[in-house]
Scaffold this active site. Structure first.
Site, PDB file in Angstrom:
ATOM      1  N   ARG A 129     -60.891-107.390  37.374  1.00 25.65           N
ATOM      2  CA  ARG A 129     -61.293-106.209  38.133  1.00 25.65           C
ATOM      3  C   ARG A 129     -61.288-106.491  39.636  1.00 25.65           C
ATOM      4  NH1 ARG A 129     -66.869-103.295  36.598  1.00 25.65           N
ATOM      5  NH2 ARG A 129     -67.719-105.159  37.614  1.00 25.65           N
ATOM      6  N   LYS A 231     -64.954-101.740  43.151  1.00 24.40           N
ATOM      7  CA  LYS A 231     -66.243-102.089  43.731  1.00 24.40           C
ATOM      8  C   LYS A 231     -66.103-102.371  45.234  1.00 24.40           C
ATOM      9  CE  LYS A 231     -69.431-104.170  41.351  1.00 24.40           C
ATOM     10  NZ  LYS A 231     -70.314-103.048  40.992  1.00 24.40           N
TER      11      LYS A 231
END
Length: 384
Positions: A129, A231
């Protein structure tokens, strides 16, 4: 150049000495001009009882022993990373992360099981990620193998800060940031990959405590084409105002809607959201504005294995008024039931079922993460 303070004011919730042993040799960069230090197999901490001090843990940063730092090379690769004592890092005032927000974070946690082994959960997923997020932000990133090695080294070096699993866990925070100097809007010429850790208490001490959530109508956490699905560090400051207002009005957190129709569910501030109706569990579909949470992914897989029907789709907020249960999930909270949701002054309460599904899913996931049951999913990494 100036220092970014990583040693937090009044952050040492407890100071104690304990036996500390790094279970394997920790490779450090050798250049003393960069302040690298070599961790020895034992730092000579004396043993003492820490049970009462673990009880004072909160979800606040604590100054631990080591951080991990690795810098990018000119070709965008990363090398020569290593551990150094927890402290300040040096960064340019014109760094891209400070001036243009070119940075991303990750979150994961480490538990210690009853045998004293350290357990990491799906750490490769966090590494993947980070790479996806880095690509969106025009940043190079460590390989997944480098990410896993860095997390493993940092957690092992800070082993004495891992609480017993019934008291809490070690929160692991990897960061990737553009630290090279820029003036125009352009990617940084240099990047830092950094990891620090801090012990925190369990959210569910004393049992799962439902939270009360308010639906936000004016502020949105993400828009299509933006960076809500990674994020990015800038995703969080923008929702602090809505969260502060909600807490001032007695709510635990905020539930955000989509920015186009202002109707469909997206996320709670830092967690994905699910609702239960009969044997069906529904959650907003990933569509560019919702973070693909690793806990979210795990809950979906566990729910399927337990015989639930799981739907990933657009979820109009009105459906919450007919739900049997609502819960949110994330790295820190695992699974947390929602006791009530308030929309435009109208409140709906949950809990008549006793939050059976939330509890069931929470137990299944937490037991794997803490090593209390066999990991048949193959999600955990055990550090002896």
């Amino acid at each position: 150049m100036f220092n970014v303070q990583l040693s937090f004011t009044n952050a040492t919730i407890f100071q104690f000495s304990s036996s500390f042993m790094v279970q394997h040799h920790l490779q450090l960069a050798a250049a003393s001009s960069h302040g690298w230090l070599r961790a020895t197999p034992s730092d000579g901490h004396s043993e003492t009882s820490v049970d009462k001090r673990w009880d004072s843990l909160a979800f606040n940063p604590v100054k631990t022993d080591y951080i991990y730092v690795m810098k990018s090379c000119k070709d965008g690769s990363f090398s020569n990373g290593g551990l150094r004592h927890y402290g300040n890092i040096e960064i340019s005032p014109s760094a891209a992360v400070l001036n243009y927000g070119q940075g991303i974070i990750e979150n994961l946690k480490a538990y210690k099981n009853k045998n004293g082994s350290i357990i990491l959960f799906r750490v490769e997923e966090n590494g993947l990620r980070m790479r996806v997020g880095a690509d969106r932000m025009c940043m190079p990133a460590p390989t997944i193998e480098q990410f896993v090695e860095a997390v493993t080294s940092t957690v092992s070096a800070n082993e004495r800060w891992i609480p017993p699993s019934n008291k809490g866990f070690l929160h692991v925070r990897p960061l990737l940031m553009g630290n090279g100097p820029v003036l125009s809007l352009t990617p940084a010429p240099e990047f830092i990959f950094l990891i620090y850790v801090t012990p925190v208490r369990n959210y569910f001490e004393g049992g799962l405590k439902p939270i009360n959530v308010v639906v936000e109508n004016d502020i949105h956490r993400a828009t299509l084409g933006g960076v809500g699905n990674i994020k990015a560090i800038g995703n969080y400051a923008g929702i602090m105002k809505a969260q502060a207002k909600a807490k001032a009005n007695g709510f635990s957190d905020v539930l955000y809607l989509d920015s186009i129709h202002n109707r469909n569910l997206e996320e709670v501030s830092t967690a994905n959201v699910f609702f239960v109706k009969d044997n069906t569990i529904s959650t907003p579909v990933l569509g560019g504005t919702i973070l693909p949470g690793i806990t979210r992914k795990s809950i979906i897989e566990i729910a399927h294995s337990q015989g639930f029907k799981v739907e990933e789709r657009l979820v109009p907020v009105e459906e919450l008024f007919d739900a049997d249960e609502v819960f949110c999930c994330g790295n820190a909270v695992c699974v947390l039931p929602v006791g009530s949701i308030t929309l435009n002054g109208k409140r709906v309460d949950y809990g008549e079922s006793g939050f059976v599904v939330s509890q069931q899913l929470h137990s299944a996931l937490a037991n794997i993460q803490m090593g209390l049951i066999e990991d048949k999913m193959g999600w955990t990494t055990l550090l002896n």
